[in-house]
Design a protein around this motif. Structure first.
Motif, short mmCIF file in Angstrom:
data_model
loop_
_atom_site.label_atom_id
_atom_site.label_comp_id
_atom_site.label_asym_id
_atom_site.label_seq_id
_atom_site.Cartn_x
_atom_site.Cartn_y
_atom_site.Cartn_z
N ARG A 26 50.23 55.39 26.87
CA ARG A 26 51.17 53.96 26.94
C ARG A 26 51.20 54.38 28.47
O ARG A 26 51.76 55.58 29.29
CB ARG A 26 53.16 53.51 26.51
CG ARG A 26 52.86 53.87 25.58
CD ARG A 26 52.96 52.12 24.51
NE ARG A 26 53.50 51.25 24.27
CZ ARG A 26 52.18 51.35 22.64
NH1 ARG A 26 51.53 51.69 22.82
NH2 ARG A 26 53.33 51.26 21.85
N THR A 27 51.35 53.24 29.29
CA THR A 27 51.39 53.93 31.00
C THR A 27 52.39 53.04 31.65
O THR A 27 53.11 51.73 31.66
CB THR A 27 50.47 53.61 31.87
OG1 THR A 27 49.46 52.33 31.48
CG2 THR A 27 49.01 54.97 30.89
N MET A 28 53.20 53.32 33.05
CA MET A 28 53.91 52.51 33.68
C MET A 28 53.91 53.09 34.84
O MET A 28 53.76 53.87 35.09
CB MET A 28 54.86 52.88 33.04
CG MET A 28 56.69 51.94 34.18
SD MET A 28 58.34 52.44 33.32
CE MET A 28 58.33 51.84 32.08
N LEU A 30 55.80 52.27 38.60
CA LEU A 30 56.44 52.19 38.95
C LEU A 30 56.61 52.18 41.20
O LEU A 30 56.29 53.43 41.05
CB LEU A 30 57.60 52.75 38.57
CG LEU A 30 59.09 52.90 38.96
CD1 LEU A 30 59.85 51.58 38.31
CD2 LEU A 30 60.43 53.94 38.62
N LEU A 128 62.46 46.61 35.01
CA LEU A 128 61.57 47.44 34.41
C LEU A 128 59.75 46.29 33.98
O LEU A 128 59.28 46.66 33.75
CB LEU A 128 62.16 48.38 32.76
CG LEU A 128 62.71 49.12 33.45
CD1 LEU A 128 63.45 50.23 32.88
CD2 LEU A 128 61.09 50.59 34.22
N THR A 132 57.53 46.25 37.29
CA THR A 132 56.47 47.41 36.90
C THR A 132 55.77 46.84 36.28
O THR A 132 55.73 46.34 35.91
CB THR A 132 57.45 49.06 35.98
OG1 THR A 132 57.99 47.90 35.49
CG2 THR A 132 58.37 48.94 37.01
N ARG A 133 54.15 47.36 36.63
CA ARG A 133 53.19 47.31 35.72
C ARG A 133 53.37 48.39 34.84
O ARG A 133 53.52 49.85 34.64
CB ARG A 133 52.03 47.04 36.47
CG ARG A 133 51.66 46.05 37.60
CD ARG A 133 50.60 46.27 37.67
NE ARG A 133 49.83 48.12 38.34
CZ ARG A 133 50.01 48.88 39.32
NH1 ARG A 133 49.51 47.70 40.32
NH2 ARG A 133 49.21 49.87 39.18
N SER A 134 53.28 47.79 33.16
CA SER A 134 53.88 48.49 32.15
C SER A 134 53.03 48.25 30.43
O SER A 134 53.31 47.03 30.72
CB SER A 134 55.15 48.82 32.33
OG SER A 134 55.38 49.66 30.49
N ASP A 135 52.67 49.03 30.04
CA ASP A 135 52.11 48.18 28.36
C ASP A 135 53.25 48.90 27.95
O ASP A 135 53.23 48.49 26.28
CB ASP A 135 50.66 48.92 28.20
CG ASP A 135 50.59 50.04 28.22
OD1 ASP A 135 51.70 50.94 28.44
OD2 ASP A 135 49.55 50.77 28.14
N PHE A 136 54.70 48.62 28.06
CA PHE A 136 55.80 49.44 27.26
C PHE A 136 56.36 48.19 26.72
O PHE A 136 56.75 46.58 27.63
CB PHE A 136 56.76 50.21 28.10
CG PHE A 136 56.66 51.76 28.82
CD1 PHE A 136 57.54 52.04 27.53
CD2 PHE A 136 55.93 51.91 28.83
CE1 PHE A 136 57.41 53.64 27.63
CE2 PHE A 136 55.38 53.18 28.92
CZ PHE A 136 56.55 54.47 28.80
N ASP A 140 59.59 49.88 22.46
CA ASP A 140 59.25 51.27 23.61
C ASP A 140 60.69 52.12 24.51
O ASP A 140 61.24 53.40 24.52
CB ASP A 140 58.22 51.27 24.77
CG ASP A 140 56.67 51.06 23.50
OD1 ASP A 140 56.59 51.38 22.21
OD2 ASP A 140 55.50 50.00 23.95
#
Length: 189
Positions: A26-28, A30, A128, A132-136, A140
């Motif tokens: 998983r990445t984020m 911010l 969030l 943000t760019r996230s795959d959460f 999660d």
């Protein structure tokens, strides 16, 4: 930093795996403005500054003492490099700031405010989700929140061993893959 600049999240994940053997699932991402907004939404964070920090590039302008830092102050504190150990001190300050944020804000009262849609603290989900760019996914975030709530005292942060080098006039921190894997072996059991 270079992996992210040249290849984004994918190259960063690849380089972490190559260097440490750790799979990142998983990445984020911010950005600085989002970081400041999250700190502000949470009501700031108390930080003890151990040494004078005066750095026009980061905006840090602190004498030793305790500060209730808003997002702007926390960002300048976290980005400051104008100390004896430059990037290493900066990494230590970033870890310290995260530790303080977790220890001060990972409590039932704060999490209840964040989960209450009628409270300004719930704006953290907007940041969030939209900024943000996230795959959460939402689960999660909930899992992380509960993990921080119930086991934040068990979190240990480490910095891998590095050596400083100047290549073509640019300062780098270099890590030896075998040394890093040996260092991390005790933590990854």
């Amino acid at each position: 930093n270079a992996a992210y600049v040249y290849g984004g999240v994918d190259m960063t994940i690849y380089e972490i795996k190559e260097l440490t053997g750790i799979d990142v699932d998983r990445t984020m991402v911010l950005n600085f403005n989002d970081f400041k907004r999250v700190i502000d939404i949470l009501g700031g964070v108390w930080i003890t500054v151990e040494e004078p920090l005066h750095d026009p590039l980061s905006g840090a302008d602190f004498e030793p003492g305790q500060y209730l830092m808003d997002g702007e102050m926390a960002l300048s504190f976290a980005r400051c490099r104008s100390t004896a150990r430059a990037d290493l001190d900066r990494m230590d300050r970033q870890q310290y700031l995260l530790n303080e944020l977790i220890s001060q804000k990972a409590d039932l009262a704060t999490i209840s405010k964040i989960l209450n849609p009628f409270n300004d603290a719930s704006d953290i989900f907007t940041v969030l989700k939209e900024e943000t760019r996230s795959d959460f996914n939402i689960w999660d975030f909930c899992s992380i929140g509960f993990m921080l709530l119930f086991s934040s005292k068990d979190i240990e942060r480490v910095t891998i061993p590095v050596t400083g080098a100047t290549i073509d006039g640019i300062s780098y921190l270099l890590a030896d893959e075998a040394e890093v894997k040996e260092f991390l072996s005790d933590y990854l059991k």
